[in-house]
Design an enzyme around this catalytic site. Structure first.
Site, PDB file in Angstrom:
ATOM      1  N   GLU A  36       1.902  -4.347 -11.056  1.00 57.76           N
ATOM      2  CA  GLU A  36       3.346  -4.244 -10.811  1.00 57.76           C
ATOM      3  C   GLU A  36       4.057  -4.396 -12.151  1.00 57.76           C
ATOM      4  OE1 GLU A  36       6.106  -3.589  -9.460  1.00 57.76           O
ATOM      5  OE2 GLU A  36       5.289  -2.738  -7.639  1.00 57.76           O
ATOM      6  N   ARG A  37       5.326  -4.045 -12.191  1.00 57.99           N
ATOM      7  CA  ARG A  37       6.083  -4.187 -13.436  1.00 57.99           C
ATOM      8  C   ARG A  37       6.235  -5.673 -13.752  1.00 57.99           C
ATOM      9  NH1 ARG A  37      10.805  -6.124 -11.768  1.00 57.99           N
ATOM     10  NH2 ARG A  37      11.249  -5.665  -9.599  1.00 57.99           N
ATOM     11  N   THR A 100       4.448  10.294  -8.698  1.00 59.33           N
ATOM     12  CA  THR A 100       5.805  10.055  -9.192  1.00 59.33           C
ATOM     13  C   THR A 100       6.569  11.374  -9.317  1.00 59.33           C
ATOM     14  OG1 THR A 100       4.870   8.265 -10.507  1.00 59.33           O
ATOM     15  CG2 THR A 100       7.110   8.964 -11.078  1.00 59.33           C
ATOM     16  N   ALA A 124       3.989  17.121  -5.963  1.00 62.03           N
ATOM     17  CA  ALA A 124       5.269  16.591  -5.507  1.00 62.03           C
ATOM     18  C   ALA A 124       5.123  16.015  -4.109  1.00 62.03           C
ATOM     19  CB  ALA A 124       6.305  17.702  -5.498  1.00 62.03           C
ATOM     20  N   HIS A 156      16.025  12.576   2.836  1.00 55.14           N
ATOM     21  CA  HIS A 156      15.202  11.403   2.533  1.00 55.14           C
ATOM     22  C   HIS A 156      15.993  10.125   2.763  1.00 55.14           C
ATOM     23  CE1 HIS A 156      12.451  14.157   0.406  1.00 55.14           C
ATOM     24  NE2 HIS A 156      11.548  13.227   0.640  1.00 55.14           N
ATOM     25  N   LYS A 160      16.055   6.739  -2.229  1.00 54.27           N
ATOM     26  CA  LYS A 160      15.498   7.759  -3.140  1.00 54.27           C
ATOM     27  C   LYS A 160      16.466   8.015  -4.295  1.00 54.27           C
ATOM     28  CE  LYS A 160      13.166  12.201  -3.295  1.00 54.27           C
ATOM     29  NZ  LYS A 160      12.066  11.681  -4.127  1.00 54.27           N
ATOM     30  N   GLY A 166      11.141  16.342  -5.241  1.00 57.50           N
ATOM     31  CA  GLY A 166      10.087  17.115  -5.897  1.00 57.50           C
ATOM     32  C   GLY A 166       9.507  18.172  -4.954  1.00 57.50           C
TER      33      GLY A 166
HETATM   34  P1  NAD Z   1       9.324   2.160  -4.869  1.00 55.71           P
HETATM   35  O1  NAD Z   1      10.490   1.865  -5.763  1.00 55.71           O
HETATM   36  O2  NAD Z   1       9.251   1.511  -3.535  1.00 55.71           O
HETATM   37  O3  NAD Z   1       7.961   1.816  -5.648  1.00 55.71           O
HETATM   38  C1  NAD Z   1       7.734   2.014  -7.019  1.00 55.71           C
HETATM   39  C2  NAD Z   1       7.036   0.751  -7.528  1.00 55.71           C
HETATM   40  O4  NAD Z   1       6.625   0.967  -8.881  1.00 55.71           O
HETATM   41  C3  NAD Z   1       7.972  -0.470  -7.517  1.00 55.71           C
HETATM   42  O5  NAD Z   1       7.340  -1.523  -6.816  1.00 55.71           O
HETATM   43  C4  NAD Z   1       8.161  -0.769  -8.995  1.00 55.71           C
HETATM   44  O6  NAD Z   1       8.357  -2.152  -9.258  1.00 55.71           O
HETATM   45  C5  NAD Z   1       6.827  -0.273  -9.559  1.00 55.71           C
HETATM   46  N1  NAD Z   1       6.850  -0.087 -11.007  1.00 55.71           N
HETATM   47  C6  NAD Z   1       7.873   0.341 -11.810  1.00 55.71           C
HETATM   48  N2  NAD Z   1       7.499   0.316 -13.099  1.00 55.71           N
HETATM   49  C7  NAD Z   1       6.216  -0.131 -13.123  1.00 55.71           C
HETATM   50  C8  NAD Z   1       5.277  -0.375 -14.167  1.00 55.71           C
HETATM   51  N3  NAD Z   1       5.592  -0.179 -15.455  1.00 55.71           N
HETATM   52  N4  NAD Z   1       4.043  -0.816 -13.834  1.00 55.71           N
HETATM   53  C9  NAD Z   1       3.711  -1.036 -12.539  1.00 55.71           C
HETATM   54  N5  NAD Z   1       4.570  -0.835 -11.507  1.00 55.71           N
HETATM   55  C10 NAD Z   1       5.790  -0.394 -11.797  1.00 55.71           C
HETATM   56  O7  NAD Z   1       9.272   3.753  -4.740  1.00 55.71           O
HETATM   57  P2  NAD Z   1       8.406   4.641  -3.727  1.00 55.71           P
HETATM   58  O8  NAD Z   1       9.265   5.035  -2.559  1.00 55.71           O
HETATM   59  O9  NAD Z   1       7.090   4.003  -3.478  1.00 55.71           O
HETATM   60  O10 NAD Z   1       8.228   5.966  -4.614  1.00 55.71           O
HETATM   61  C11 NAD Z   1       7.602   5.931  -5.886  1.00 55.71           C
HETATM   62  C12 NAD Z   1       7.554   7.328  -6.462  1.00 55.71           C
HETATM   63  O11 NAD Z   1       6.690   8.153  -5.676  1.00 55.71           O
HETATM   64  C13 NAD Z   1       8.910   8.070  -6.483  1.00 55.71           C
HETATM   65  O12 NAD Z   1       8.982   8.859  -7.661  1.00 55.71           O
HETATM   66  C14 NAD Z   1       8.851   8.945  -5.245  1.00 55.71           C
HETATM   67  O13 NAD Z   1       9.684  10.082  -5.326  1.00 55.71           O
HETATM   68  C15 NAD Z   1       7.403   9.322  -5.264  1.00 55.71           C
HETATM   69  N6  NAD Z   1       6.829   9.768  -3.981  1.00 55.71           N
HETATM   70  C16 NAD Z   1       5.996  10.825  -4.036  1.00 55.71           C
HETATM   71  C17 NAD Z   1       5.357  11.273  -2.890  1.00 55.71           C
HETATM   72  C18 NAD Z   1       4.366  12.416  -3.005  1.00 55.71           C
HETATM   73  O14 NAD Z   1       3.722  12.773  -2.005  1.00 55.71           O
HETATM   74  N7  NAD Z   1       4.175  12.973  -4.208  1.00 55.71           N
HETATM   75  C19 NAD Z   1       5.590  10.631  -1.655  1.00 55.71           C
HETATM   76  C20 NAD Z   1       6.461   9.533  -1.638  1.00 55.71           C
HETATM   77  C21 NAD Z   1       7.070   9.104  -2.812  1.00 55.71           C
END
Ligand code: NAD
Length: 269
Positions: A36-37, A100, A124, A156, A160, A166
């Site tokens: 996690e961050r 991402t 995406a 969404h 978001k 994407g």
């Molecule tokens: P979210 O904000 O719930 O989760 C992202 C997580 O990443 C958070 O917990 C954040 O603290 C963590 N993070 C940030 N910087 C970090 C680092 N340096 N190291 C480790 N962890 C870190 O968001 P989400 O809804 O889970 O979506 C995340 C991404 O995935 C978005 O870009 C979203 O659009 C994408 N997404 C893609 C798909 C797909 O099928 N491609 C599906 C859903 C979501």
């Protein structure tokens, strides 16, 4: 066959938790690390407990270098974080599955440079249904041509941060490819005020944000006499997580290269 070892970054995020769950459900795949961050209140917590599965003995760390050795990293975080993770996987010779979204053009270029010698899947949308829909959209655009006005709609949840999604952009690209044009030349991302009549050949986008909508996408081909709609609705994020773990498994058998879900699912013509 030995087990596939996976690191999930952003493991307390909406997708991160699902990914941990999907890893534990998949046969022959084990969680080797979770991050996690720094500053996150979830650092130090057990990844399995956060994901609502059994205790896994893998605690979230805020320094990826503290993770055990692994084969593939699964990354659904933020563009800035994914760019940092790209350096890590390139140094370690690992594969990376990137979910991402929202990269600016320069960030995407940087990502490609950093991962030029790594096996990469970037999509995406990791749902099998959406990837099939992308194929159908390209085919429909090829058959229907410019006589049908093409519009893409997406909805969404309220958290978001990027728009259009994407997946909506991937649909736009598939549609443009079917017409033999470049999306950048025909996309209309916003309409307000006196916009003038619709320009033939353009691809319009519209976006809804609200509540807990997991993800809805629709490509419309609209003529005066008929309308064709190719529609996908995700009702649970596990669909993306399972697809991403499937991609990680597939990637472990590939050499360096940039792949997407069309490759993983063998949908490419
Ligand atoms: P979210 O904000 O719930 O989760 C992202 C997580 O990443 C958070 O917990 C954040 O603290 C963590 N993070 C940030 N910087 C970090 C680092 N340096 N190291 C480790 N962890 C870190 O968001 P989400 O809804 O889970 O979506 C995340 C991404 O995935 C978005 O870009 C979203 O659009 C994408 N997404 C893609 C798909 C797909 O099928 N491609 C599906 C859903 C979501």
């Amino acid at each position: 066959m030995s087990e596939l070892k996976v690191i999930v970054v952003g493991a307390s995020g909406r997708m991160g938790r699902m990914l941990v769950r999907a890893v534990t459900e998949a046969k022959g795949v084990v969680l080797a690390g979770a991050t996690e961050r720094s500053g996150s209140p979830f650092v130090g917590r057990d990844a399995g407990e956060l994901a609502g599965v059994e205790t896994l003995g893998i605690r979230l760390v805020d320094n990826i270098n503290d993770c055990a050795k692994a084969d593939v990293l699964i990354d659904f975080t933020t563009p800035v974080a994914t760019l940092q993770h790209a350096v890590f996987v390139a140094e370690r010779g690992m594969g990376i599955v990137i979910g991402t979204t929202g990269f600016a053009a320069e960030q995407l270029q940087q990502l490609q440079d950093r991962l030029s010698n790594s096996p990469v899947v970037m999509a995406a949308n990791y749902s099998v249904g959406v990837n099939l829909a992308l194929n159908l959209i390209e085919k429909a655009a090829e058959v229907l041509g410019n006589d049908y006005d093409a519009e893409i709609f997406e909805a969404h949840h309220k958290h978001k941060v990027d728009a259009p999604s994407g997946t909506a952009l991937a649909m736009g690209k598939a549609l443009a490819a079917g017409r033999g044009v470049d999306l950048d030349d025909v996309a209309v991302y916003s309409r307000e005020g006196i916009t003038g009549a619709r320009k033939p050949g353009t691809i319009g986008f519209s976006v809804v944000r609200g509540g807990n909508i997991v993800g809805e996408h629709e490509a419309m081909f609209i003529a005066d006499e008929e309308r064709i709609e190719i529609n996908h609705r995700a009702s649970d994020r596990m669909v993306f997580a399972r697809g991403a773990v499937r991609a990680a498994n597939w990637l472990s058998e590939q050499s360096s290269g940039w792949y997407d879900m069309q490759d993983v699912l063998n949908l490419r013509d």
